[in-house]
Design a protein around this motif. Structure first.
Motif, PDB file in Angstrom:
ATOM      1  N   GLU A 100       1.057  -0.963   0.110  1.00  0.00           N
ATOM      2  CA  GLU A 100      -0.424  -0.097  -0.008  1.00  0.00           C
ATOM      3  C   GLU A 100       1.093   1.310  -0.410  1.00  0.00           C
ATOM      4  N   PRO A 101       0.301   1.963  -0.685  1.00  0.00           N
ATOM      5  CA  PRO A 101       1.507   3.763  -0.866  1.00  0.00           C
ATOM      6  C   PRO A 101       1.354   4.467   0.371  1.00  0.00           C
ATOM      7  N   ASN A 102       2.452   5.271   0.663  1.00  0.00           N
ATOM      8  CA  ASN A 102       2.652   5.297   1.936  1.00  0.00           C
ATOM      9  C   ASN A 102       2.579   4.865   3.558  1.00  0.00           C
ATOM     10  N   ALA A 103       3.027   3.437   3.041  1.00  0.00           N
ATOM     11  CA  ALA A 103       2.927   2.353   4.194  1.00  0.00           C
ATOM     12  C   ALA A 103       3.940   3.068   5.529  1.00  0.00           C
ATOM     13  N   LYS A 104       3.516   2.287   6.780  1.00  0.00           N
ATOM     14  CA  LYS A 104       5.258   2.328   7.525  1.00  0.00           C
ATOM     15  C   LYS A 104       6.159   1.027   7.516  1.00  0.00           C
ATOM     16  N   GLN A 116      15.333  -5.894  17.615  1.00  0.00           N
ATOM     17  CA  GLN A 116      15.580  -4.614  18.165  1.00  0.00           C
ATOM     18  C   GLN A 116      15.535  -3.756  17.214  1.00  0.00           C
ATOM     19  N   LEU A 117      14.404  -2.557  17.047  1.00  0.00           N
ATOM     20  CA  LEU A 117      13.942  -2.046  15.713  1.00  0.00           C
ATOM     21  C   LEU A 117      15.379  -1.480  15.625  1.00  0.00           C
ATOM     22  N   ILE A 118      15.797  -1.750  13.677  1.00  0.00           N
ATOM     23  CA  ILE A 118      17.077  -1.996  12.900  1.00  0.00           C
ATOM     24  C   ILE A 118      16.697  -0.019  12.095  1.00  0.00           C
ATOM     25  N   GLN A 119      14.942   0.200  11.857  1.00  0.00           N
ATOM     26  CA  GLN A 119      14.933   1.053  10.916  1.00  0.00           C
ATOM     27  C   GLN A 119      13.924   1.033  10.287  1.00  0.00           C
ATOM     28  N   THR A 120      13.005   3.163  10.599  1.00  0.00           N
ATOM     29  CA  THR A 120      11.262   2.629  10.148  1.00  0.00           C
ATOM     30  C   THR A 120      11.617   3.477   8.815  1.00  0.00           C
ATOM     31  N   LEU A 121      10.997   3.211   8.049  1.00  0.00           N
ATOM     32  CA  LEU A 121      10.961   4.133   7.334  1.00  0.00           C
ATOM     33  C   LEU A 121       9.359   4.583   6.507  1.00  0.00           C
ATOM     34  N   LYS A 122       8.773   5.517   6.090  1.00  0.00           N
ATOM     35  CA  LYS A 122       8.392   5.494   5.378  1.00  0.00           C
ATOM     36  C   LYS A 122       8.112   5.085   3.414  1.00  0.00           C
ATOM     37  N   THR A 123       7.000   4.613   2.935  1.00  0.00           N
ATOM     38  CA  THR A 123       7.279   4.024   1.263  1.00  0.00           C
ATOM     39  C   THR A 123       6.934   5.220   0.601  1.00  0.00           C
ATOM     40  N   THR A 124       7.567   5.781  -0.495  1.00  0.00           N
ATOM     41  CA  THR A 124       7.370   6.634  -1.182  1.00  0.00           C
ATOM     42  C   THR A 124       6.496   5.896  -2.570  1.00  0.00           C
ATOM     43  N   ASP A 125       7.793   5.617  -3.452  1.00  0.00           N
ATOM     44  CA  ASP A 125       7.673   5.754  -5.253  1.00  0.00           C
ATOM     45  C   ASP A 125       8.291   4.033  -5.668  1.00  0.00           C
ATOM     46  N   ALA A 126       8.471   4.153  -6.718  1.00  0.00           N
ATOM     47  CA  ALA A 126       9.105   2.328  -7.088  1.00  0.00           C
ATOM     48  C   ALA A 126      10.015   1.930  -6.399  1.00  0.00           C
ATOM     49  N   GLY A 127      10.554   1.466  -5.654  1.00  0.00           N
ATOM     50  CA  GLY A 127      12.212   0.298  -5.882  1.00  0.00           C
ATOM     51  C   GLY A 127      12.046  -0.527  -5.335  1.00  0.00           C
ATOM     52  N   GLU A 174       2.973  -1.579   7.566  1.00  0.00           N
ATOM     53  CA  GLU A 174       1.383  -0.888   8.700  1.00  0.00           C
ATOM     54  C   GLU A 174       0.835   0.053   7.347  1.00  0.00           C
ATOM     55  N   GLY A 175       0.078  -0.246   7.012  1.00  0.00           N
ATOM     56  CA  GLY A 175      -0.754   0.754   5.762  1.00  0.00           C
ATOM     57  C   GLY A 175      -2.007   1.406   6.792  1.00  0.00           C
ATOM     58  N   LYS A 176      -2.613   1.961   6.177  1.00  0.00           N
ATOM     59  CA  LYS A 176      -3.836   3.111   6.779  1.00  0.00           C
ATOM     60  C   LYS A 176      -4.488   1.968   7.033  1.00  0.00           C
ATOM     61  N   ASN A 177      -4.972   1.017   6.569  1.00  0.00           N
ATOM     62  CA  ASN A 177      -5.749   0.294   7.003  1.00  0.00           C
ATOM     63  C   ASN A 177      -5.453  -1.508   7.655  1.00  0.00           C
ATOM     64  N   THR A 178      -4.337  -1.440   6.726  1.00  0.00           N
ATOM     65  CA  THR A 178      -3.312  -2.830   6.906  1.00  0.00           C
ATOM     66  C   THR A 178      -2.323  -2.657   8.067  1.00  0.00           C
ATOM     67  N   SER A 179      -2.367  -4.732   8.521  1.00  0.00           N
ATOM     68  CA  SER A 179      -0.668  -4.165   9.017  1.00  0.00           C
ATOM     69  C   SER A 179      -0.529  -5.434   8.956  1.00  0.00           C
ATOM     70  N   GLU A 180       1.378  -6.075   7.700  1.00  0.00           N
ATOM     71  CA  GLU A 180       1.356  -7.373   7.810  1.00  0.00           C
ATOM     72  C   GLU A 180       3.040  -6.919   8.171  1.00  0.00           C
ATOM     73  N   ILE A 181       3.887  -8.889   8.835  1.00  0.00           N
ATOM     74  CA  ILE A 181       5.023  -8.940   9.252  1.00  0.00           C
ATOM     75  C   ILE A 181       5.328 -10.524   8.385  1.00  0.00           C
TER      76      ILE A 181
END
Length: 386
Positions: A332-336, A345-356, A373-380
């Protein structure tokens, strides 16, 4: 870790639902072996052989909203066919070709669709050639193979458009070939078809090129068999390959789709009995293809559109897994996206943007956890670094 990016994937509902429909013809005589490209929602065609080179340099822009072609700034270089082109950063690049006087060319030109202007750049530093292969992958252009007057070539180069500079890479593993199809899917380049001239032999091989490691790997061959002068059009996550001529000089009209998993599927054939030297572009997930030489040895100006029904992806894809260098992430676009060690241990947290892609070369070998984590979804997703 340089970054995570997302593709909002579109997948065809049914291969049986694909259809070709006629659109407006290019407003010149028929041509073969020109170049096509897409910029800013428009398609373009320029160069090629029209029985003469008198109108070869005319540039036409296709508007899908009006189904019409509009003439734009003419290409200012030597008239030619068998040139190569790619697009990057809202500009198109045209390289080399075969001139009307029979000379191999190595000049490089940039076209800006916003200003409708051509600019000549530094010449390609390798051998002058025609019928070479060009494409963009991520932030660079790539160019190679093709033919001179005496031989075919296997060299392969990376072009930095910002610096207008070239770097030679390892040779194409398919060996010396001309008429090699090359196109990007996700974060890789896909290459195949073509033939050598010393002696004439058609290549059955297909390869993918990883721009992160600058290495090659094999791809399953297209079911069509040995071909040259085919047409390839890609749209981020899938590609269409059509037509061409086989080793017996028979023209074909069959088409195949290659998806992001590198699997081939038959698609609706072209509405013409055989076609070689055609060109095309993708606009809003639809494939446009036309011009070329038909099996009656007549140059056509006809153009066609493949209506490809689409639907949004359900769920998240992260592949290939395991991987040594990077993962494609489709979600989903703009997912976390949060990347954890298996110990939490958390290594990094980013927001998704464009194709890559998610680059992992700098991570130690082992297992990791991605939380998307999307607006209405969460997956591992579990990922393995080799």
């Amino acid at each position: 870790m340089k970054g995570i990016f997302v593709l909002f994937l579109l997948i065809s509902l049914s291969l049986n639902a694909q259809t070709w429909t006629s659109v407006s013809s290019v407003p010149t005589a028929g041509r073969d072996d020109g170049v096509c490209f897409a910029l800013n929602g428009f398609g373009y065609i320029v160069t090629g052989y029209l029985g003469t080179f008198n109108e070869s340099n005319k540039l036409f822009q296709y508007d899908p909203t009006t189904n019409s072609w509009n003439e734009k700034a003419a290409f200012p270089g030597t008239a030619r066919q068998y040139s190569s082109s790619f697009t990057l950063n809202n500009k198109a690049y045209l390289i080399g070709g075969y001139s009307e006087s029979g000379q191999a060319l190595k000049d490089v030109w940039e076209y800006d669709g916003f200003t409708n202007a051509w600019t000549q750049l530094h010449d390609f530093p390798g051998l002058a050639r025609w019928h070479a292969t060009a494409l963009h992958i991520q932030n660079n252009g790539y160019f190679g193979m093709g033919t001179t007057a005496d031989s075919t070539l296997a060299d392969f180069w990376k072009y930095n458009v910002d610096l207008d500079s070239w770097t030679q890479l390892s040779d194409y593993p398919g060996g010396p070939n001309r008429s090699v199809l090359g196109f990007p899917i996700l974060n890789e380049g896909i290459f195949g078809e073509g033939f050598d001239i010393n002696p004439i032999s058609y290549s059955p091989s297909w390869f993918s090129f990883n721009p992160t490691t600058e290495t090659w790997s094999t791809v399953p061959p297209i079911p069509a068999g040995l071909r040259s002068y085919g047409t390839a059009i890609s749209s981020d996550f899938n590609a269409l390959v059509c037509g061409g001529m086989d080793e017996n000089n028979v023209f074909h009209n069959d088409c195949y789709l290659l998806d992001y998993t590198k699997n081939w599927k038959a698609a609706s054939p072209l509405p013409i009995s055989g076609l070689k030297g055609a060109k095309g572009f993708a606009l809003k997930g639809q494939f446009y293809l036309g011009t070329g030489l038909n099996d009656n040895m007549t140059r056509i100006s006809d153009f066609y559109k493949m209506d490809l029904p689409t639907t949004t992806l359900q769920g998240t894809l992260l592949f290939p897994n395991p991987s040594k260098d990077y993962f494609n992430l489709i979600s989903e676009p703009n997912a976390k996206v949060s990347v954890f060690s298996v110990g939490g241990q958390l290594i990094q947290t980013l927001k998704t943007t464009d194709a890559g892609f998610l680059e992992i070369r700098q991570l130690p070998i082992g297992l990791y956890i991605c939380l998307i984590e999307g607006k209405n979804t969460s997956e591992i997703k579990k990922i393995a670094k080799l």
